[in-house]
Enzyme design. Structure first.
Site, PDB file in Angstrom:
ATOM      1  CD  GLU A  23      -2.875   0.888   2.261  1.00 37.76           C
ATOM      2  OE1 GLU A  23      -3.863   2.564   2.728  1.00 37.76           O
ATOM      3  OE2 GLU A  23      -3.032   0.219   3.105  1.00 37.76           O
ATOM      4  CB  CYS A 211      -7.110   2.883   4.318  1.00 34.68           C
ATOM      5  SG  CYS A 211      -8.154   2.148   5.763  1.00 34.68           S
ATOM      6  CG  ASN A 335      -9.173  -2.608   2.460  1.00 32.40           C
ATOM      7  OD1 ASN A 335      -8.719  -2.948   2.794  1.00 32.40           O
ATOM      8  ND2 ASN A 335      -9.387  -1.154   3.541  1.00 32.40           N
ATOM      9  CD  GLU A 336      -9.240  -2.023   7.486  1.00 31.67           C
ATOM     10  OE1 GLU A 336     -10.045  -1.627   7.853  1.00 31.67           O
ATOM     11  OE2 GLU A 336      -8.315  -2.623   7.044  1.00 31.67           O
TER      12      GLU A 336
END
Length: 752
Positions: A23, A211, A335-336
């Site tokens: 990331e 994120c 994502n999440e």
């Protein structure tokens, strides 16, 4: 102790178990893996990236120079800004680079690229230390290139661009790359970082982030928009920049084409992540045609990766230099995310992707916590949708990992598999690496676990957003943490299939449990909270405690408890956007328990624990406070069980498990191509363990990492902790003493 390996008794196939996660956090790409040495090469930095940025961030005037930024008639429409420099002879601008500056090494070569023009024909000089080159500019935008050889080693060099004679010139692009990038590519990656990653032999690479992939405006063309892979391909000069949600600028020079190339170069599977049509940070949800475009972007990514050159995006890949398809086995959506809004959108993505390419394995999400309501909801949805894998994320204290080395033991092997897409213990000391290694022995043998990767991967020491990180670096050095060495040892020696391993005298031993004891208090979380009707019940009886009002970071003490208790109270928020915490068992700031009520984004009910300053979220559910609403709360501690209720509804329940380390945490596998039997052993204790290992072999390689728990590597001492390797002659078995605080791999050659 006697350890017996049974190569003929095979279990779980390991496939692509251990890999990497990338990331662009901590300037991991720009100023890191992406080898560009110029900061703000295209004058596109802006306050939308960071409040302090301007179009001239990273640049400074030299002598008399009047500098302004314009955007009329640019050479690259998607990056329209350029600098106009009015300067006398010998004056102009210089670029400061990243961190301490541009890091050069004597005798090394650097490829310079400029796009420039002049109001009237004139010459400019570009200099890197004593190395320089002169270009004759015309009234038209043109590309100018040269290779400069550094005359000295300098960790704070500048690229200076000056007028040879007085005049006005425009500069739209200034780029500087070392010529010895990874694989020698012009828009390449930093060699030493890539070599450290390739050395690990990862099975997959997850990208472009966590994120990073779901924060931003839903308009894909917005400067502040959500990460869109289509904006990261094509000519590098015309890839539009974006605001990186970690608080800086992202050039997109390292884009999806470069990620796929890196995977190909390392021989690992690409695991791209695409946005699921929402931004959970700001509760933005795509609908209608906008959502359909997000789904189409995912389908087009399949064509970009492995479509023929007769497809639109396969043709783009070919034009970039790779007519042959890349591999694409996995695709993660979201994502999440655990919102219902995500689940409805994921169903649409899954239907379209399966229709497009049924061979692609789909990855869903179980959120950013290891337990609780949203976590279970994510798993339930994945089972209903028949997803192939579920992405789990958690960052915990090393004690949590040692206490949960059987987390997936009872998880069924059928149905979706566990993809542990982000995990780490809080720190880069040896104690952290040991806890992670012990946990990885469980991941290797747990039938339900398919993929796992430590996160984050990279951190530029000058730009720290998050810690811990696997590899730390500055402009000229890298530091391989103990965590890196553990990950590398498990990847290099993964094997193809688990084999049975037995050990005598290897039972777990937990330290005696002491009651949860310490101070209890309320503390506000930047809101104003009225607390009333407070009652504390212990084995000694029930007592009424004082009411109070807390605001800002105020604290309302309730005295101390020792052992079991039940706390009930009423609260009402009168101001603010968040909630409060109830601390209990509070010894000091580094050792405490707390119940977070309406935490991050007014959206949490979580039971958390800190051990020696290292935090673990034991369980989490969603809960939001409505200002003015009166709520009745209950918190109960009964032995090792902690439970919370809100308005009579159970919100959290967890067992505070303590570490129960075995003398050795063990994992064993067979490498089919060589016939090698591989034993991994982790000793987290203070005493050495001697074991007889029964497995006939023609020779044994031993690789061992050992250090005191608080030891760590630094940029100044990068090899303070490093594995040692030695060979053992062949025989019917091996007798080995596993040092205290050690991770050991024994690779036994077939043929003994």
């Amino acid at each position: 102790m006697k350890i017996t390996l049974h190569p003929g008794q095979k279990g779980k196939r390991l496939n692509d178990l251990f890999g990497l996660f990338f990331e662009d956090i901590n300037h991991a790409a720009d100023g890191g893996l992406y080898a560009e040495m110029i900061r703000n090469r295209d004058f596109e930095y802006a306050p939308v990236d960071r409040w302090s940025y301007t179009h001239l961030t990273g640049w400074a005037e030299i002598g008399y120079a009047a500098v302004r930024v314009e955007d009329a008639d640019p050479p690259f429409p998607r990056n329209p800004h350029y600098a106009v420099i009015r300067a006398g002879a010998g004056n102009g601008v210089c670029n400061l680079g990243f961190g301490t500056g541009i890091c050069t090494e004597a005798g090394k070569q650097y490829r310079l690229t400029l796009w420039a023009r002049a109001k009237k024909p004139m010459e400019i000089r570009a200099a890197l230390g004593e190395a320089s080159v002169t270009f004759a500019l015309t009234a038209e935008w043109q590309k100018y290139t040269s290779v400069l050889t550094a005359g000295c080693t300098d960790h704070a060099a500048r690229l200076c661009i000056t007028a040879v004679q007085e005049g006005e010139f425009s500069l739209a692009w200034a780029s500087l790359f070392p010529t010895d990038t990874w694989k020698g590519r012009e828009n390449g990656l930093r060699r030493d970082l890539c070599e450290a990653l390739a050395e690990m032999k990862p099975k997959f690479l997850r990208f472009p982030g966590g994120c990073l992939t779901h924060d931003g405006d839903l308009d894909p063309d917005a400067r502040n928009g959500i990460y869109n892979w289509k904006r990261t391909v094509g000519p590098v000069e015309n890839r539009p920049a974006r605001r990186n949600n970690w608080g800086y600028h992202q050039t997109m020079g390292l884009g999806f084409y470069e990620y796929f190339l890196l995977c190909e170069d390392m021989g690992c599977e690409p695991l791209p992540v695409v946005n699921g049509g929402l931004d959970p940070h700001h509760l933005r949800f795509a609908e209608g045609e906008v959502l359909r475009q997000y789904i189409q972007d995912a389908l087009d990514l399949i064509d970009f990766a492995k479509g023929g050159t007769d497809t639109e995006w396969g043709r783009v890949r070919a034009e970039m230099g790779h007519p042959e398809p890349f591999r694409l086995k996995y695709l993660a959506v979201g994502n999440e995310e655990v919102h219902e809004a995500f689940h409805t959108r994921m169903a649409l993505f899954a239907e379209a992707i399966r229709k497009k390419d049924p061979s692609v394995e789909l990855i869903g999400s179980a959120g950013p916590f290891a337990d609780g309501g949203p976590y279970e909801m994510g798993w339930q949805y994945a089972r209903e949708q028949g997803l192939d894998h579920v992405d789990e994320h958690y960052y915990m204290a090393p004690e949590w990992f040692l206490a949960h080395c059987d987390k997936y033991a009872d998880r069924p092997a059928d149905g979706p598999k566990v993809f542990l897409g982000e995990y780490a213990s809080w720190g880069n000391k040896m104690r952290n690496a040991l806890a992670e290694a012990a946990y990885m022995t469980h991941l290797q043998h747990a039938p339900a676990v398919s993929l796992a990767c430590y996160a984050p991967m990279l951190c530029n020491v000058h730009y720290v957003n998050w810690r811990p990180d696997m590899l730390w670096f500055d402009g000229w050095r890298i530091c391989k943490t103990p965590n890196y060495h553990v990950q590398r040892m498990f990847m290099q020696h993964q094997g193809d299939v688990c084999v049975d391993v037995e050990a005598t005298d290897n039972e777990p031993v937990a330290a005696p449990r002491t009651p949860i004891a310490g101070e209890m208090f309320f503390i506000a979380d930047d809101s104003t909270i009225e607390i009333s009707d407070v009652q504390l019940t212990t084995p000694a009886g029930t007592a009424a405690l004082p009411d109070g009002v807390i605001s800002g970071r105020d604290k309302l003490s309730l005295g101390s408890t020792h052992g079991d208790f039940t706390l009930t109270f009423t609260f009402r928020r009168t101001a603010g956007e968040k909630g409060f915490r109830v601390h209990f068992g509070h010894q000091d700031e580094k050792n405490t328990y707390h119940w977070t009520v309406a935490g991050w984004q007014n959206n949490d009910s979580a039971l958390e624990k800190r051990s020696d300053g290292r935090g673990s979220c034991l369980t989490q559910s969603n809960y939001s406070i409505v200002t003015g609403e009166v709520c009745r709360m209950k918190l109960e501690v009964c032995g090792d069980r902690i439970t919370s209720w809100i308005n009579g509804q159970k919100y959290n329940e967890t067992v505070d498990a303590l570490p129960a380390p075995r003398p050795l945490f063990l994992a064993a596998s067979l490498e089919e191509s060589t016939g090698d039997v591989i034993l991994k052993a982790v000793n987290v204790r203070e005493a050495a363990v001697t074991a007889e290992i029964a497995c006939a072999h023609a020779g044994c390689m031993v690789e061992e990492l050992s250090a005191m728990p608080d030891a760590e590597n630094t940029l100044d001492a990068p090899d303070a902790i490093r594995p040692e390797v030695h060979q053992v002659p062949g025989g019917p078995g091996v007798t080995h003493t596993f040092p205290p605080h050690s991770v050991t791999v024994l690779r036994m050659k077939a043929g003994g």
